[in-house]
Design a protein around this motif. Structure first.
Motif, PDB file in Angstrom:
ATOM      1  N   HIS A  79     -11.285  -0.690  -3.832  1.00 59.94           N
ATOM      2  CA  HIS A  79     -11.964  -1.006  -2.440  1.00 59.94           C
ATOM      3  C   HIS A  79     -10.879  -1.843  -1.476  1.00 59.94           C
ATOM      4  O   HIS A  79     -10.931  -1.795  -0.128  1.00 59.94           O
ATOM      5  CB  HIS A  79     -12.847  -2.367  -2.605  1.00 59.94           C
ATOM      6  CG  HIS A  79     -12.168  -3.355  -3.691  1.00 59.94           C
ATOM      7  ND1 HIS A  79     -12.020  -3.602  -4.751  1.00 59.94           N
ATOM      8  CD2 HIS A  79     -11.712  -4.652  -2.910  1.00 59.94           C
ATOM      9  CE1 HIS A  79     -11.368  -4.748  -5.085  1.00 59.94           C
ATOM     10  NE2 HIS A  79     -11.168  -5.171  -3.965  1.00 59.94           N
TER      11      HIS A  79
ATOM     12  N   LEU B  80      -8.392   0.393  -0.617  1.00 61.07           N
ATOM     13  CA  LEU B  80      -7.994   1.558   0.025  1.00 61.07           C
ATOM     14  C   LEU B  80      -9.078   2.179   0.803  1.00 61.07           C
ATOM     15  O   LEU B  80     -10.157   2.163   0.428  1.00 61.07           O
ATOM     16  CB  LEU B  80      -7.219   2.377  -1.188  1.00 61.07           C
ATOM     17  CG  LEU B  80      -6.227   2.039  -1.820  1.00 61.07           C
ATOM     18  CD1 LEU B  80      -6.149   2.681  -3.176  1.00 61.07           C
ATOM     19  CD2 LEU B  80      -4.960   2.155  -0.960  1.00 61.07           C
ATOM     20  N   PRO B  81      -8.557   2.964   1.988  1.00 56.00           N
ATOM     21  CA  PRO B  81      -9.601   3.372   2.856  1.00 56.00           C
ATOM     22  C   PRO B  81     -10.000   4.769   2.124  1.00 56.00           C
ATOM     23  O   PRO B  81     -11.098   5.215   2.595  1.00 56.00           O
ATOM     24  CB  PRO B  81      -9.148   3.540   4.116  1.00 56.00           C
ATOM     25  CG  PRO B  81      -7.454   3.467   3.761  1.00 56.00           C
ATOM     26  CD  PRO B  81      -7.236   2.676   2.570  1.00 56.00           C
ATOM     27  N   ASP B  82      -9.062   5.397   1.302  1.00 62.05           N
ATOM     28  CA  ASP B  82      -9.465   6.713   0.991  1.00 62.05           C
ATOM     29  C   ASP B  82      -9.168   6.912  -0.458  1.00 62.05           C
ATOM     30  O   ASP B  82      -8.712   7.742  -0.977  1.00 62.05           O
ATOM     31  CB  ASP B  82      -8.264   7.724   1.492  1.00 62.05           C
ATOM     32  CG  ASP B  82      -6.913   7.044   1.500  1.00 62.05           C
ATOM     33  OD1 ASP B  82      -6.695   6.064   0.883  1.00 62.05           O
ATOM     34  OD2 ASP B  82      -5.888   7.860   1.800  1.00 62.05           O
ATOM     35  N   ALA B  83      -9.700   5.773  -1.200  1.00 61.04           N
ATOM     36  CA  ALA B  83      -9.752   5.707  -2.646  1.00 61.04           C
ATOM     37  C   ALA B  83     -10.573   7.053  -3.187  1.00 61.04           C
ATOM     38  O   ALA B  83     -10.041   7.495  -4.337  1.00 61.04           O
ATOM     39  CB  ALA B  83     -10.227   4.510  -3.182  1.00 61.04           C
ATOM     40  N   ALA B  84     -11.668   7.539  -2.588  1.00 57.37           N
ATOM     41  CA  ALA B  84     -12.312   8.759  -3.399  1.00 57.37           C
ATOM     42  C   ALA B  84     -11.589   9.848  -3.116  1.00 57.37           C
ATOM     43  O   ALA B  84     -11.508  10.704  -3.965  1.00 57.37           O
ATOM     44  CB  ALA B  84     -13.739   8.655  -2.402  1.00 57.37           C
ATOM     45  N   LYS B  85     -10.768   9.983  -2.094  1.00 62.46           N
ATOM     46  CA  LYS B  85     -10.189  11.211  -1.905  1.00 62.46           C
ATOM     47  C   LYS B  85      -8.835  11.227  -2.961  1.00 62.46           C
ATOM     48  O   LYS B  85      -8.496  12.087  -3.428  1.00 62.46           O
ATOM     49  CB  LYS B  85      -9.546  10.913  -0.467  1.00 62.46           C
ATOM     50  CG  LYS B  85      -8.696  12.335  -0.136  1.00 62.46           C
ATOM     51  CD  LYS B  85      -8.071  12.206   1.375  1.00 62.46           C
ATOM     52  CE  LYS B  85      -7.304  13.609   1.826  1.00 62.46           C
ATOM     53  NZ  LYS B  85      -6.715  13.566   3.137  1.00 62.46           N
ATOM     54  N   LEU B  86      -8.314  10.054  -3.020  1.00 64.09           N
ATOM     55  CA  LEU B  86      -7.284   9.961  -4.086  1.00 64.09           C
ATOM     56  C   LEU B  86      -7.613  10.212  -5.507  1.00 64.09           C
ATOM     57  O   LEU B  86      -7.001  10.923  -6.442  1.00 64.09           O
ATOM     58  CB  LEU B  86      -6.553   8.355  -4.089  1.00 64.09           C
ATOM     59  CG  LEU B  86      -5.742   8.166  -2.765  1.00 64.09           C
ATOM     60  CD1 LEU B  86      -5.537   6.567  -2.934  1.00 64.09           C
ATOM     61  CD2 LEU B  86      -4.413   8.944  -3.064  1.00 64.09           C
ATOM     62  N   GLU B  87      -8.858   9.817  -5.887  1.00 61.86           N
ATOM     63  CA  GLU B  87      -9.520  10.225  -7.272  1.00 61.86           C
ATOM     64  C   GLU B  87      -9.731  11.417  -7.249  1.00 61.86           C
ATOM     65  O   GLU B  87      -9.742  12.163  -8.301  1.00 61.86           O
ATOM     66  CB  GLU B  87     -10.644   9.474  -7.107  1.00 61.86           C
ATOM     67  CG  GLU B  87     -11.636   9.581  -8.378  1.00 61.86           C
ATOM     68  CD  GLU B  87     -11.035   9.288  -9.726  1.00 61.86           C
ATOM     69  OE1 GLU B  87     -11.477   9.673 -10.858  1.00 61.86           O
ATOM     70  OE2 GLU B  87     -10.254   8.378  -9.785  1.00 61.86           O
ATOM     71  N   LYS B  88     -10.125  12.162  -6.274  1.00 66.93           N
ATOM     72  CA  LYS B  88     -10.487  13.586  -6.457  1.00 66.93           C
ATOM     73  C   LYS B  88      -8.976  14.376  -6.551  1.00 66.93           C
ATOM     74  O   LYS B  88      -9.170  15.406  -7.012  1.00 66.93           O
ATOM     75  CB  LYS B  88     -11.186  14.139  -4.937  1.00 66.93           C
ATOM     76  CG  LYS B  88     -11.783  15.307  -5.123  1.00 66.93           C
ATOM     77  CD  LYS B  88     -12.468  15.807  -3.801  1.00 66.93           C
ATOM     78  CE  LYS B  88     -13.004  17.222  -3.683  1.00 66.93           C
ATOM     79  NZ  LYS B  88     -13.575  17.561  -2.480  1.00 66.93           N
TER      80      LYS B  88
ATOM     81  N   ARG C 226       0.901  -1.307   0.000  1.00 67.54           N
ATOM     82  CA  ARG C 226       0.074  -0.086   0.181  1.00 67.54           C
ATOM     83  C   ARG C 226       1.022   1.283  -0.050  1.00 67.54           C
ATOM     84  O   ARG C 226       0.499   2.149  -0.662  1.00 67.54           O
ATOM     85  CB  ARG C 226      -0.888   0.083   1.210  1.00 67.54           C
ATOM     86  CG  ARG C 226      -1.939   1.162   1.263  1.00 67.54           C
ATOM     87  CD  ARG C 226      -2.864   1.269   2.311  1.00 67.54           C
ATOM     88  NE  ARG C 226      -3.762  -0.086   2.226  1.00 67.54           N
ATOM     89  CZ  ARG C 226      -4.807  -0.568   2.999  1.00 67.54           C
ATOM     90  NH1 ARG C 226      -4.840   0.313   4.226  1.00 67.54           N
ATOM     91  NH2 ARG C 226      -5.359  -1.350   2.935  1.00 67.54           N
TER      92      ARG C 226
ATOM     93  N   LEU D  22       0.972   4.322  -3.015  1.00 63.71           N
ATOM     94  CA  LEU D  22       0.706   5.563  -2.606  1.00 63.71           C
ATOM     95  C   LEU D  22       1.777   6.481  -3.208  1.00 63.71           C
ATOM     96  O   LEU D  22       1.483   7.677  -3.763  1.00 63.71           O
ATOM     97  CB  LEU D  22       0.621   5.765  -1.045  1.00 63.71           C
ATOM     98  CG  LEU D  22      -0.552   5.256  -0.533  1.00 63.71           C
ATOM     99  CD1 LEU D  22      -0.591   5.549   1.001  1.00 63.71           C
ATOM    100  CD2 LEU D  22      -1.895   5.986  -1.244  1.00 63.71           C
TER     101      LEU D  22
END
Length: 328
Positions: free
Chosen positions: A246, A248-256, A148, A152
């Motif tokens: 799924h 990653l706990p912060d995939a949405a943040k990374l995408e943003k 992980r 990152l």
């Protein structure tokens, strides 16, 4: 006979350097390997060279595709034909150092959690002269990195830490997670290493174990640093986040934050182009940065870059000169 390592060389019109590449594989200190040469319907002597080596060495086999698969398709064909526990998708014009496979097998054999190992490289030109003694600064050291954490690092803008032909991976990685994405003609390997790192740890050897050839006339060289490369980078990262986020706990943040980070890089490239006197490239990169991330309009870097473009490089140099003069 089942070999421990499978080395596949996807070939296409590569006769010029193919013999050197094959000889470097056959000269490995590690001998328990198979070498599969897969020709993608070449029009030069590539296929004949492959068949010549297949006749001379029982570890070598030559395959000719029935139709042209393209670079990514032929990469996947190598994986499909690999039978060994460990797999290397080698390149037709690169050169292995003698201990390349031996050292990478040793790392994988002693670190069961590591899915693939890569290494430092010597970057060489068409004539074999050394251009650089490393791929990335970080590749000069030995390490085993938590998957992980490695992911990152790899998802940061413009940072592919892995030189594709330097990789030796467990075949189970491909069996479990699939091969190269065909739509990623420039960044298929980048996406794959990120994908693997979400399920396995990653190893690196700091010794330059391969000589990686850069061709100034190649397609990859031509699009390096261009909009096409950046679009491929974004697509690779969006694909891996969409399919494996799924993990990653912060995939949405990374995408943003994905396009925001790449947009900042483009603003820096725009400023660099201006400093070098290329206003047309500066305007182009500035527009692309805004397209990627409209919020870039409010960043200080944007204001400074826009001002330079509007005033022109000569005016900016005059203002800088005037401001640097001491008061009378």
């Amino acid at each position: 006979m089942m070999r421990l390592v499978s080395i596949g060389i996807p070939t296409y019109n590569g006769a010029r350097h193919l013999r050197d590449s094959i000889e470097s594989v056959l000269d490995q200190t590690f001998k328990d390997f198979e070498l599969v040469l897969i020709d993608d319907v070449s029009s030069d002597e590539t296929c004949a060279i492959a068949e010549e080596y297949a006749r001379k060495d029982p570890r070598v086999s030559a395959v000719r595709n029935g139709k042209t698969l393209g670079l990514v398709g032929n990469f996947n064909r190598c994986i499909e034909l690999a039978k060994g526990r460990y797999v290397c998708v080698w390149h037709q014009d690169d050169v292995m150092m003698p201990q390349n496979i031996e050292k990478k097998v040793a790392l994988l054999e002693t670190n069961s959690q590591v899915g693939f190992v890569h290494s430092n490289v010597l970057m060489i030109d068409e004539q074999g002269q050394v251009l650089s003694e490393h791929w990335e600064l970080d590749s000069r050291r030995d390490y085993v990195c938590a998957g992980r954490e490695f992911f990152l690092r790899m998802i940061q803008p413009s940072k592919n830490y892995v030189c594709c032909p330097s990789v030796l991976a467990r075949r189970e990685c491909y069996e479990k997670l699939g091969g190269f994405h065909s739509e990623l003609y420039f960044t298929c390997d980048w996406e794959l290493w990120m994908r693997f790192s979400l399920y396995y740890d990653v190893g690196c050897l700091g010794a330059p174990l391969i000589r990686f050839r850069r061709h100034t006339g190649s397609e990859s060289y031509r699009i390096e640093g261009t909009r096409s490369e950046i679009e491929q980078e974004i697509l690779a990262k969006r694909l891996v986040l969409a399919d494996h986020g799924h993990r990653l706990p912060d995939a949405a943040k990374l995408e943003k934050g994905l396009t925001a980070g790449i947009s900042r890089e483009e603003l820096l490239r725009a400023r660099r182009a201006l400093l070098e006197g290329s206003s047309s490239e500066g305007w182009s990169r500035l527009r692309f940065a805004i397209k990627l991330h409209p919020a870039s309009l409010w960043r200080p870097e944007f204001a400074g870059t826009l001002l330079r473009l509007m005033l022109g490089s000569k005016t900016c140099r005059w203002i800088k000169s005037a401001l640097s003069k001491p008061n009378a």
